[in-house]
Design a protein around this motif. Structure first.
Motif, PDB file in Angstrom:
ATOM      1  N   GLY A 221       0.793  -1.223   0.000  1.00 28.62           N
ATOM      2  CA  GLY A 221       0.000   0.000   0.000  1.00 28.62           C
ATOM      3  C   GLY A 221       0.821   1.267   0.000  1.00 28.62           C
ATOM      4  N   GLY A 222       2.049   1.236  -0.439  1.00 29.03           N
ATOM      5  CA  GLY A 222       2.884   2.430  -0.457  1.00 29.03           C
ATOM      6  C   GLY A 222       4.021   2.309   0.535  1.00 29.03           C
ATOM      7  N   PRO A 223       4.964   3.252   0.507  1.00 32.23           N
ATOM      8  CA  PRO A 223       6.147   3.188   1.380  1.00 32.23           C
ATOM      9  C   PRO A 223       5.776   3.154   2.862  1.00 32.23           C
ATOM     10  CG  PRO A 223       6.455   4.834  -0.331  1.00 32.23           C
ATOM     11  CD  PRO A 223       5.015   4.410  -0.395  1.00 32.23           C
ATOM     12  N   LEU A 224       6.469   2.330   3.607  1.00 37.32           N
ATOM     13  CA  LEU A 224       6.308   2.248   5.053  1.00 37.32           C
ATOM     14  C   LEU A 224       7.616   2.627   5.738  1.00 37.32           C
ATOM     15  CD1 LEU A 224       4.766   1.400   7.645  1.00 37.32           C
ATOM     16  CD2 LEU A 224       5.673  -0.926   7.253  1.00 37.32           C
ATOM     17  N   LEU A 225       8.695   1.943   5.390  1.00 34.17           N
ATOM     18  CA  LEU A 225       9.989   2.193   6.023  1.00 34.17           C
ATOM     19  C   LEU A 225      10.635   3.461   5.483  1.00 34.17           C
ATOM     20  CD1 LEU A 225      11.487  -1.422   5.917  1.00 34.17           C
ATOM     21  CD2 LEU A 225      10.248  -0.332   7.788  1.00 34.17           C
ATOM     22  N   ALA A 226      10.626   3.611   4.174  1.00 28.87           N
ATOM     23  CA  ALA A 226      11.251   4.773   3.538  1.00 28.87           C
ATOM     24  C   ALA A 226      10.210   5.858   3.293  1.00 28.87           C
ATOM     25  CB  ALA A 226      11.902   4.367   2.217  1.00 28.87           C
ATOM     26  N   GLY A 227      10.682   7.053   3.052  1.00 30.10           N
ATOM     27  CA  GLY A 227       9.759   8.158   2.809  1.00 30.10           C
ATOM     28  C   GLY A 227       9.348   8.283   1.362  1.00 30.10           C
ATOM     29  N   ARG A 228       9.923   7.418   0.487  1.00 29.27           N
ATOM     30  CA  ARG A 228       9.624   7.503  -0.939  1.00 29.27           C
ATOM     31  C   ARG A 228       9.859   6.138  -1.581  1.00 29.27           C
ATOM     32  NH1 ARG A 228      14.407   7.001  -3.434  1.00 29.27           N
ATOM     33  NH2 ARG A 228      16.321   7.768  -2.437  1.00 29.27           N
ATOM     34  N   PRO A 229       9.307   5.948  -2.785  1.00 28.82           N
ATOM     35  CA  PRO A 229       9.619   4.719  -3.521  1.00 28.82           C
ATOM     36  C   PRO A 229      11.068   4.739  -4.008  1.00 28.82           C
ATOM     37  CG  PRO A 229       7.631   5.786  -4.366  1.00 28.82           C
ATOM     38  CD  PRO A 229       8.312   6.770  -3.467  1.00 28.82           C
ATOM     39  N   LEU A 230      11.570   3.585  -4.392  1.00 29.76           N
ATOM     40  CA  LEU A 230      12.915   3.517  -4.958  1.00 29.76           C
ATOM     41  C   LEU A 230      12.992   4.292  -6.271  1.00 29.76           C
ATOM     42  CD1 LEU A 230      13.998  -0.213  -4.415  1.00 29.76           C
ATOM     43  CD2 LEU A 230      14.824   1.809  -3.197  1.00 29.76           C
ATOM     44  N   ASP A 231      14.115   4.945  -6.478  1.00 30.02           N
ATOM     45  CA  ASP A 231      14.400   5.667  -7.712  1.00 30.02           C
ATOM     46  C   ASP A 231      15.528   4.919  -8.424  1.00 30.02           C
ATOM     47  OD1 ASP A 231      15.330   7.334  -9.702  1.00 30.02           O
ATOM     48  OD2 ASP A 231      15.122   9.164  -8.516  1.00 30.02           O
ATOM     49  N   PRO A 232      15.255   4.298  -9.585  1.00 27.24           N
ATOM     50  CA  PRO A 232      16.288   3.482 -10.238  1.00 27.24           C
ATOM     51  C   PRO A 232      17.522   4.256 -10.644  1.00 27.24           C
ATOM     52  CG  PRO A 232      14.390   3.806 -11.686  1.00 27.24           C
ATOM     53  CD  PRO A 232      13.986   4.296 -10.333  1.00 27.24           C
ATOM     54  N   SER A 233      17.413   5.566 -10.779  1.00 27.04           N
ATOM     55  CA  SER A 233      18.587   6.361 -11.145  1.00 27.04           C
ATOM     56  C   SER A 233      19.437   6.712  -9.929  1.00 27.04           C
ATOM     57  CB  SER A 233      18.152   7.659 -11.841  1.00 27.04           C
ATOM     58  OG  SER A 233      17.429   8.501 -10.943  1.00 27.04           O
ATOM     59  N   MET A 234      18.849   6.624  -8.752  1.00 27.39           N
ATOM     60  CA  MET A 234      19.544   7.004  -7.532  1.00 27.39           C
ATOM     61  C   MET A 234      19.847   5.803  -6.637  1.00 27.39           C
ATOM     62  SD  MET A 234      18.151   9.517  -4.483  1.00 27.39           S
ATOM     63  CE  MET A 234      17.671  10.735  -5.702  1.00 27.39           C
ATOM     64  N   ASP A 235      18.881   4.905  -6.513  1.00 22.34           N
ATOM     65  CA  ASP A 235      19.013   3.780  -5.590  1.00 22.34           C
ATOM     66  C   ASP A 235      19.606   2.587  -6.334  1.00 22.34           C
ATOM     67  OD1 ASP A 235      17.788   5.213  -3.421  1.00 22.34           O
ATOM     68  OD2 ASP A 235      15.881   4.949  -4.467  1.00 22.34           O
ATOM     69  N   THR A 236      20.920   2.601  -6.434  1.00 23.39           N
ATOM     70  CA  THR A 236      21.645   1.579  -7.176  1.00 23.39           C
ATOM     71  C   THR A 236      22.574   0.806  -6.243  1.00 23.39           C
ATOM     72  OG1 THR A 236      23.476   3.071  -7.680  1.00 23.39           O
ATOM     73  CG2 THR A 236      21.603   3.054  -9.215  1.00 23.39           C
ATOM     74  N   ALA A 237      23.231  -0.209  -6.807  1.00 28.54           N
ATOM     75  CA  ALA A 237      24.150  -1.014  -6.001  1.00 28.54           C
ATOM     76  C   ALA A 237      25.248  -0.165  -5.374  1.00 28.54           C
ATOM     77  CB  ALA A 237      24.753  -2.118  -6.862  1.00 28.54           C
ATOM     78  N   ALA A 238      25.600   0.947  -6.018  1.00 28.02           N
ATOM     79  CA  ALA A 238      26.644   1.817  -5.476  1.00 28.02           C
ATOM     80  C   ALA A 238      26.228   2.453  -4.158  1.00 28.02           C
ATOM     81  CB  ALA A 238      26.998   2.895  -6.493  1.00 28.02           C
ATOM     82  N   THR A 239      24.929   2.628  -3.955  1.00 33.17           N
ATOM     83  CA  THR A 239      24.446   3.274  -2.733  1.00 33.17           C
ATOM     84  C   THR A 239      23.997   2.274  -1.681  1.00 33.17           C
ATOM     85  OG1 THR A 239      22.124   3.445  -3.415  1.00 33.17           O
ATOM     86  CG2 THR A 239      23.623   5.167  -4.182  1.00 33.17           C
ATOM     87  N   ALA A 240      24.124   0.988  -1.976  1.00 34.36           N
ATOM     88  CA  ALA A 240      23.668  -0.032  -1.024  1.00 34.36           C
ATOM     89  C   ALA A 240      24.580  -0.065   0.194  1.00 34.36           C
ATOM     90  CB  ALA A 240      23.633  -1.400  -1.695  1.00 34.36           C
ATOM     91  N   ARG A 241      23.986  -0.299   1.334  1.00 35.57           N
ATOM     92  CA  ARG A 241      24.723  -0.427   2.592  1.00 35.57           C
ATOM     93  C   ARG A 241      24.422  -1.806   3.181  1.00 35.57           C
ATOM     94  NH1 ARG A 241      26.414   3.063   0.170  1.00 35.57           N
ATOM     95  NH2 ARG A 241      26.577   5.284   0.681  1.00 35.57           N
ATOM     96  N   ARG A 242      25.313  -2.284   4.007  1.00 35.35           N
ATOM     97  CA  ARG A 242      25.186  -3.645   4.537  1.00 35.35           C
ATOM     98  C   ARG A 242      25.451  -3.670   6.044  1.00 35.35           C
ATOM     99  NH1 ARG A 242      26.070  -9.136   2.771  1.00 35.35           N
ATOM    100  NH2 ARG A 242      26.156  -8.372   0.624  1.00 35.35           N
ATOM    101  N   LEU A 243      24.661  -4.479   6.743  1.00 31.66           N
ATOM    102  CA  LEU A 243      24.834  -4.718   8.179  1.00 31.66           C
ATOM    103  C   LEU A 243      24.565  -6.193   8.434  1.00 31.66           C
ATOM    104  CD1 LEU A 243      25.080  -3.769  11.187  1.00 31.66           C
ATOM    105  CD2 LEU A 243      22.599  -3.353  11.110  1.00 31.66           C
ATOM    106  N   SER A 244      25.457  -6.840   9.147  1.00 30.86           N
ATOM    107  CA  SER A 244      25.283  -8.258   9.470  1.00 30.86           C
ATOM    108  C   SER A 244      25.190  -8.438  10.973  1.00 30.86           C
ATOM    109  CB  SER A 244      26.450  -9.089   8.921  1.00 30.86           C
ATOM    110  OG  SER A 244      26.486  -9.042   7.504  1.00 30.86           O
ATOM    111  N   VAL A 245      24.339  -9.357  11.394  1.00 34.96           N
ATOM    112  CA  VAL A 245      24.204  -9.684  12.814  1.00 34.96           C
ATOM    113  C   VAL A 245      24.343 -11.190  12.971  1.00 34.96           C
ATOM    114  CG1 VAL A 245      22.747  -7.702  13.328  1.00 34.96           C
ATOM    115  CG2 VAL A 245      21.686  -9.855  12.658  1.00 34.96           C
ATOM    116  N   ARG A 246      24.890 -11.598  14.093  1.00 34.18           N
ATOM    117  CA  ARG A 246      25.081 -13.022  14.372  1.00 34.18           C
ATOM    118  C   ARG A 246      24.586 -13.315  15.778  1.00 34.18           C
ATOM    119  NH1 ARG A 246      28.323 -17.132  12.384  1.00 34.18           N
ATOM    120  NH2 ARG A 246      29.229 -15.671  10.878  1.00 34.18           N
ATOM    121  N   ILE A 247      23.840 -14.395  15.912  1.00 38.46           N
ATOM    122  CA  ILE A 247      23.318 -14.832  17.208  1.00 38.46           C
ATOM    123  C   ILE A 247      24.069 -16.092  17.612  1.00 38.46           C
ATOM    124  CG2 ILE A 247      21.271 -15.728  18.387  1.00 38.46           C
ATOM    125  CD1 ILE A 247      19.573 -13.880  16.738  1.00 38.46           C
ATOM    126  N   SER A 248      24.559 -16.117  18.816  1.00 36.05           N
ATOM    127  CA  SER A 248      25.421 -17.196  19.274  1.00 36.05           C
ATOM    128  C   SER A 248      24.731 -18.553  19.200  1.00 36.05           C
ATOM    129  CB  SER A 248      25.861 -16.938  20.719  1.00 36.05           C
ATOM    130  OG  SER A 248      24.750 -17.062  21.599  1.00 36.05           O
TER     131      SER A 248
END
Length: 510
Positions: A221-248
Motif C-alpha cells: 500500500g505504499g512506502p512504510l519504512l522509507a519516505g519515498r519509492p525507490l528511484d532506479p537512477s539514484m538507488d543503485t548497487a553503489a548506494t547499497a549499505r550492509r549490516l550483518s548480525v550473528r546470534i550465538s
C-alpha cells in the motif's frame, strides 16, 4: 493432465540445444533495468593437494557439457526484452573459461588478497549476451598444498540449490579425470528447458489464473519504512549499505528445536514472525502503523516439481528461484509484552505459520501470472513493490576446511552487481544457520538503499529483530506449547478457534 509415465519422453524432447523460455525470476531481473552482466554468484573451494589444471579443465568441461543452463546465451534486442537459447554441447570451451594463477608460497593474507583481486577480475568478464556465464580460476599452491578453485557464475544460470549440484559434480568429474577415466556424471532428471517450457503452459492453467485476485490483493500500500519509492537512477548497487548480525550458538539452539516444537512449525516460520514483531514495533513507535498490515516479498526455491507429473528437479541447474508477495499483520502484537512474557507469542507464530501454509505451490503463481501470462500481466502495477525482500536460506552445512569444501578465504570474494544496477528493494534481509565453533549460529544480513533508508532505522530493525528472536526462543525454551493449527489437521475441517477450544477442553480433563 498427462500420466506420470508420459513425462520422461517429454523431458527427453526438451533436452539439449534450442530456445529457452525464461523463468519468471529472469523477467523480474529484466524489469529492473540497468547493467546486469555482472549479476553473479561466486564460490571458492579447497582443492586436493597437487590438483593439476588439465584435470580441472576436463572436470569443468564435463560439467559445462552436462548442465544445459551453463551454456545458455541471452539476446536483448531492446532493454527489458530478453530471450535465450541453449547452445550445443561443447559450445563453451573449459580451457577458455578456466585461468591459472600461481599462488605458491603465499601467506594467508596474500592469498586472501589474491582471491579478492581475481574474483574482481573475472567477475567483470561475464557477458550473458556473448554466452559467457561461467568463469573460473585455479589458484595453484604447488604439489604439496591444497589449491583453490574460484568459480563465478551469472545468476541466470545458477541459484543456491544449483551450487549443491555443481560442486559435487565438479568433485566427481575431477576425481575421474585425475584417475585417467572419462567423467560420467549422474543424469539430469528434468532438463532446464523442459521445466521452463512447462512453466509457460502452467501460467495459462486454470489453477494459476484462479490465484490472480490473491496476488493482486497482496500488493503493498505504499512506502512504510522509507519516505519515498525507490528511484532506479539514484538507488543503485553503489548506494547499497550492509549490516550483518550473528546470534550465538547458545541463543540459536532453542530456535532449532524448542520454538518449532512449540507450535508445530519451522525455523523459517519463527524468524519471519520475529520480523512481524520488529516492523510492527517500529511502525507503532514511528506513527506509521497500518490496519491492513505490510507486504514482504519472499524468496523460495521455485522447484515445485509436483506441478509436472514425473518431473525431477533435484539435479537441474538454473535460476529457478520464485519471489512472491505476502501480506503480514502490522502492530497486532506488542513485542515488549512478548519479551516480558505477558503475551502469548504462540498466537503470532501460529498466524504467520498459517499465512505461509496458505500460499499455493510455494508462491510460484505470482511470478507466472505477472510475467508469463500476457492476459494477467497487464493487471499488475509495475510500481507496486514491497519494500522488504525476505530470504531464509535454511541451514548451511558446507564442509569447511575439507577438500572441495568452502575455503577459509571465501569471505574475500568480490563478485557483486554493477554499481549502476538498480536495487530491487528498499531493504533485503537474508538469514541462514551456519556452523560456528560452538554449534549452529543464526546469521542475518541487512542490505538497504542508503539514499532511501537511514542507517539508524536499519540499526533499529536489526536490533529489534534479534531481540524478537531471543524473545520467541525464551518463550518456547520453558516448555511452552502453542498447540496445533488447521494445516496440522488436514483430515478434519476445523478452524483455529475450534482447535483451541478442543485443546482447552482436553487440558481441563488432565
Amino acid at each position: 493432465m498427462p500420466e506420470p509415465s508420459a513425462a520422461p519422453a517429454a523431458r527427453t524432447a526438451d533436452a539439449g540445444p534450442g530456445p529457452l523460455p525464461l523463468p519468471p525470476v529472469a523477467s523480474w531481473l529484466a524489469e529492473r533495468g540497468g547493467p546486469f552482466a555482472s549479476f553473479a554468484q561466486a564460490r571458492l573451494v579447497r582443492l586436493p593437494a597437487g590438483a593439476r589444471r588439465p584435470h580441472l579443465t576436463a572436470a569443468l568441461q564435463a560439467v559445462l557439457d552436462h548442465h544445459d543452463g551453463l551454456r545458455q546465451q541471452l539476446t536483448v534486442p531492446r532493454p527489458g526484452v530478453w530471450s535465450a537459447e541453449i547452445r550445443p554441447t561443447g559450445a563453451v570451451d573449459a580451457s577458455a573459461v578456466l585461468d591459472g594463477v600461481d599462488a605458491v608460497g603465499l601467506s594467508d593474507a596474500a592469498l586472501r588478497d589474491l582471491v579478492a583481486a581475481e574474483s574482481e577480475r573475472i567477475w567483470r568478464l561475464l557477458d550473458p549476451e556473448a554466452g559467457t556465464l561461467v568463469r573460473a580460476v585455479h589458484l595453484d599452491r604447488g604439489p604439496a598444498e591444497p589449491g583453490r578453485l574460484l568459480l563465478v557464475v551469472h545468476h541466470l544460470a545458477v541459484d543456491e540449490v544449483s551450487w549443491q549440484i555443481l560442486l559435487p559434480d565438479l568433485e566427481a568429474a575431477h576425481e575421474a579425470a585425475a584417475a585417467g577415466r572419462t567423467p560420467d556424471l549422474e543424469p539430469v532428471g528434468t532438463p532446464l528447458r523442459a521445466w521452463t517450457t512447462h512453466l509457460l503452459a502452467e501460467a495459462q492453467s486454470p489453477r494459476r489464473t484462479a490465484e490472480l485476485d490473491r496476488w493482486l490483493a497482496a500488493a503493498p500500500g505504499g512506502p512504510l519504512l522509507a519516505g519515498r519509492p525507490l528511484d532506479p537512477s539514484m538507488d543503485t548497487a553503489a548506494t547499497a549499505r550492509r549490516l550483518s548480525v550473528r546470534i550465538s550458538a547458545e541463543r540459536t539452539a532453542p530456535l532449532l528445536q524448542a520454538v518449532p516444537a512449540a507450535f508445530h512449525g519451522t525455523v523459517g516460520d519463527a524468524l519471519l514472525s520475529a520480523l512481524v514483531l520488529t516492523v510492527g514495533d517500529w511502525a507503532t513507535r514511528s506513527g506509521r502503523a497500518r490496519p491492513d498490515g505490510f507486504t514482504v516479498d519472499l524468496e523460495g526455491h521455485g522447484r515445485e516439481q509436483e506441478l509436472l507429473p514425473g518431473a525431477d528437479l533435484t539435479r537441474t541447474v538454473g535460476w529457478l528461484t520464485s519471489i512472491h508477495p505476502l501480506r503480514l499483520p502490522l502492530g497486532a502484537y506488542d513485542p515488549t509484552a512478548v519479551t516480558a512474557g505477558r503475551a502469548d507469542a504462540g498466537a503470532l507464530l501460529k498466524q504467520v505459520k498459517e499465512l505461509l501454509r496458505a500460499v499455493p505451490d510455494g508462491g510460484l503463481g505470482a511470478g507466472l501470472l505477472r510475467y508469463n501470462n500476457p492476459a494477467t500481466a497487464r493487471l499488475f502495477d509495475p510500481a507496486a513493490r514491497a519494500e522488504i525482500l525476505w530470504n531464509y536460506l535454511g541451514r548451511q552445512t558446507g564442509r569447511a576446511d575439507s577438500v572441495w569444501g568452502p575455503a577459509p578465504e571465501a569471505d574475500a570474494l568480490s563478485a557483486r552487481p554493477d554499481p549502476a544496477m538498480p536495487l530491487s528493494h528498499v531493504l533485503e534481509i537474508t538469514a541462514e544457520i551456519t556452523d560456528g565453533d560452538g554449534g549452529p549460529e543464526l546469521t542475518a544480513h541487512f542490505i538497504w538503499a542508503g539514499e532511501a533508508l537511514s542507517q539508524d532505522t536499519v540499526g533499529q530493525l536489526a536490533d529489534g529483530w534479534t531481540a524478537a528472536v531471543d524473545a520467541l526462543a525464551a518463550w518456547a525454551d520453558g516448555g511452552t506449547s502453542a498447540g496445533y493449527t488447521p494445516s496440522d489437521l488436514d483430515l478434519v475441517d476445523l478452524d483455529q478457534d475450534q482447535i483451541t477450544m478442543l485443546e482447552e477442553m482436553w487440558r481441563a480433563q488432565q
